[in-house]
Scaffold this motif. Structure first.
Motif, short mmCIF file in Angstrom:
data_model
loop_
_atom_site.label_atom_id
_atom_site.label_comp_id
_atom_site.label_asym_id
_atom_site.label_seq_id
_atom_site.Cartn_x
_atom_site.Cartn_y
_atom_site.Cartn_z
N UNK A 2 -9.77 1.18 11.79
CA UNK A 2 -8.32 1.03 11.93
C UNK A 2 -7.58 1.66 10.76
N UNK A 3 -7.10 2.86 10.97
CA UNK A 3 -6.24 3.52 9.99
C UNK A 3 -5.09 4.17 10.75
N UNK A 4 -4.06 4.55 10.01
CA UNK A 4 -2.93 5.22 10.67
C UNK A 4 -3.35 6.54 11.31
N UNK A 5 -4.35 7.19 10.73
CA UNK A 5 -4.77 8.49 11.25
C UNK A 5 -5.62 8.36 12.51
N UNK A 160 -9.96 1.94 6.17
CA UNK A 160 -9.14 0.77 6.54
C UNK A 160 -8.60 -0.02 5.36
N UNK A 161 -9.37 -0.13 4.29
CA UNK A 161 -8.92 -0.95 3.16
C UNK A 161 -8.23 -0.15 2.06
N UNK A 162 -7.96 1.12 2.31
CA UNK A 162 -7.12 1.91 1.39
C UNK A 162 -5.70 1.37 1.43
N UNK A 182 -2.46 -2.31 3.18
CA UNK A 182 -3.54 -1.40 3.55
C UNK A 182 -3.34 -0.86 4.97
N UNK A 183 -4.16 0.13 5.29
CA UNK A 183 -4.15 0.63 6.67
C UNK A 183 -4.46 -0.51 7.64
N UNK A 184 -5.38 -1.40 7.26
CA UNK A 184 -5.73 -2.52 8.11
C UNK A 184 -4.52 -3.44 8.32
N UNK A 185 -3.79 -3.73 7.24
CA UNK A 185 -2.57 -4.55 7.36
C UNK A 185 -1.59 -3.93 8.33
N UNK A 360 -3.28 -14.09 8.13
CA UNK A 360 -3.67 -13.14 9.16
C UNK A 360 -4.08 -11.82 8.56
N UNK A 361 -4.61 -10.96 9.40
CA UNK A 361 -5.11 -9.66 8.95
C UNK A 361 -3.99 -8.74 8.49
#
Length: 514
Positions: A2-5, A160-162, A182-185, A360-361
């Motif tokens: 899960x990332x924006x890209x 994801x955690x960047x 983060x990307x995950x957030x 939450x995530x």
């Protein structure tokens, strides 16, 4: 992953971004958007942007902002959007706080030597102008700053955690707190918003919120794009152009703060009201009166939501019909756990009032370089303390009953009174300054200021107001300024803002109402 890209659509010729223009409207497909972001990412890498380098984005709502933001996050850099209306001192704080590697500004800004450029130069951040040339978003280096000699970084692949985004939120200590997301957030919030409002590729939204706010960025831009829908992006909100753009480009929903809803209600509606699937309200309390007026005037369900920067925006929302929506409630948890906890972190009985807490995530793991704030803002089992007091009804709908923290919420703009105290106290005529929230029909809250003038000095509320306007952004300038001989204090000599506010507002004839 899960990332924006990886979560945004990268193919297809349907419009992703529509930028209204006269005579020419810019329409960008998902395929074109992907291509433009990749090109901009390569240019950032060539400039010397490495993973976790901060990229300050001082751009207005525009296609350039969207491409720059996405490209920075794809490059594993930290995107740091900034209000283009900031004064130099405000830019300096944010650029310095994150040790920004580069500051992105509109075309022409460098030679105009604008506030963002001067601030970037002071802290040796590179300066680059961004503009659309008809084929791509150009990244034009004007000053390489601290990146000199670091050019030619590798093109990265985000994880994801960047940390993808850092926004600052004002705190009661006065110093704005840096919120890393983060990307995950972000991608979790995008999914939550899509699920809440059942967004699809058939939906189009008119973006009226600024992209340097988490509201506009997440709910107004990223969630619709994630859903494969289209986002109409005017350069700013304009009541006179809103309905023309809404109808011309076939929008069917929008999200805004109550202030914008009220402005639209005060302006003439279109002769033929378009079909609106829903209207979303967030970032500031929506009065039941405005709720009813909106539904009646625009013939659409109004869904109030509750959000914070620390939650990567949305935390709760009223659901779509046929589910219940309650005026005066911010709805139910959307992809997050919601609990009402007391000061000891224990859940209160159903219906009891205490602090609204969420987990939450989508929620940040903690503020940057602020262990004290992290200690007080999170419970031992990971719930974030919002600082808002509230309760839940038997169906889980959240009702906010007050603020525990002292922040002033002016139409969704969170303003630290301590920060303003410190600014006003720098005036050579001021002995004491205390800012506080005052009720306001348009914004929900506005800013009141009580001032004790130094012995032998003279000043007026208007003079103070003009001076403050040179130090802070326009929305931080107090609406009412009271001159007083003595600042109300507790028996132990402490200032309580509520006490000061009550004393000032009890005056039959305030010395200044501006």
């Amino acid at each position: 992953m899960a990332t924006l890209s990886t979560t945004l659509p990268t193919t297809g010729h349907t419009p992703a971004i529509i930028v209204p223009g006269k005579p020419d409207t810019l329409s960008i497909s998902f395929q074109q958007l992907n291509s433009h972001v990749l090109t901009f990412q390569k240019n950032l890498a060539h400039l010397g942007i490495a993973p976790q380098a901060a990229v300050s984005i001082a751009l207005p709502n525009s296609y350039e902002f969207i491409v720059a933001f996405l490209a920075a996050s794809w490059q594993r850099a930290i995107a740091a959007p900034l209000n283009p209306a900031y004064k130099q001192e405000e830019f300096e704080f944010y650029i310095d706080d994150l040790s920004s590697a580069v500051t992105l500004v509109p075309r022409g800004s460098f030679y105009q030597d604008g506030p963002a450029v001067r601030a970037a130069r002071k802290y040796k951040a590179a300066v680059a102008e961004c503009y659309w040339n008809g084929h791509e978003v150009v990244l034009e280096i004007k000053d390489s700053g601290k990146l000199s000699g670091k050019e030619g970084q590798e093109v990265q692949k985000a994880q994801p955690d960047d940390i993808a985004l850092v926004l600052h939120t004002s705190g009661t200590t006065g110093r704005p707190k840096a919120v890393p997301l983060t990307h995950r957030n972000l991608t979790r919030t995008m999914k939550n918003v899509q699920t809440t409002y059942k967004l699809t590729s058939n939906d189009r939204t008119l973006l009226v919120m600024p992209l340097f706010h988490v509201h506009g960025l997440l709910a107004g831009l990223l969630a619709p794009l994630f859903s494969g829908g289209s986002v109409i992006v005017p350069s700013r909100f304009s009541a006179s152009e809103f309905w023309d753009n809404f109808i011309t480009y076939k929008a069917n929903w929008y999200t805004a703060v109550p202030t914008i809803h009220q402005i639209l209600l005060r302006n003439p509606p279109p002769s033929n009201m378009p079909e609106i699937r829903f209207i979303r309200s967030c970032s500031s309390p929506l009065s039941p009166k405005t709720f009813s007026e909106l539904e009646r005037a625009f013939n659409a369900p109004v869904l109030e939501a509750y959000a914070m920067t620390e939650g990567a925006h949305q935390m709760t929302s009223n659901p779509l019909p046929p589910a219940k929506r309650y005026p005066g409630s911010v709805g139910i948890g959307q992809g997050v756990e919601v609990k009402i906890l007391n000061a000891f972190g224990s859940e209160v009985p159903q219906g009891g009032e205490a602090e609204i807490c969420i987990r939450g995530e989508n929620v940040t793991k903690g503020y940057l370089n602020n262990p004290e704030a992290n200690k007080t803002s999170f419970t031992q089992d990971g719930f974030f303390r919002t600082g808002d007091q509230g309760k839940q009804d038997e169906d889980g709908y959240v009702i906010i009953t007050g603020r525990i923290k002292e922040l002033i919420n002016k139409g969704g703009e969170k303003i630290s009174p301590v920060e303003l105290d410190n600014v006003v106290s720098q005036n050579p005529s001021v002995a004491e300054a205390v800012c506080f929230a005052i009720a306001d029909e348009m914004y929900g809250q506005d800013i009141g200021l009580a001032v004790v003038v130094k012995d032998g000095e003279k000043t007026t509320p208007e003079e103070l107001r003009k001076w403050i306007a040179t130090k802070v952004a326009k929305f931080k300038v107090p609406k009412q300024i009271f001159l007083t001989d003595n600042m109300p204090k507790t028996p132990t000599g402490k200032v309580q803002r509520r006490m000061v506010a009550e004393a000032m507002l009890k005056q039959q004839k305030p010395k200044a109402k501006l």
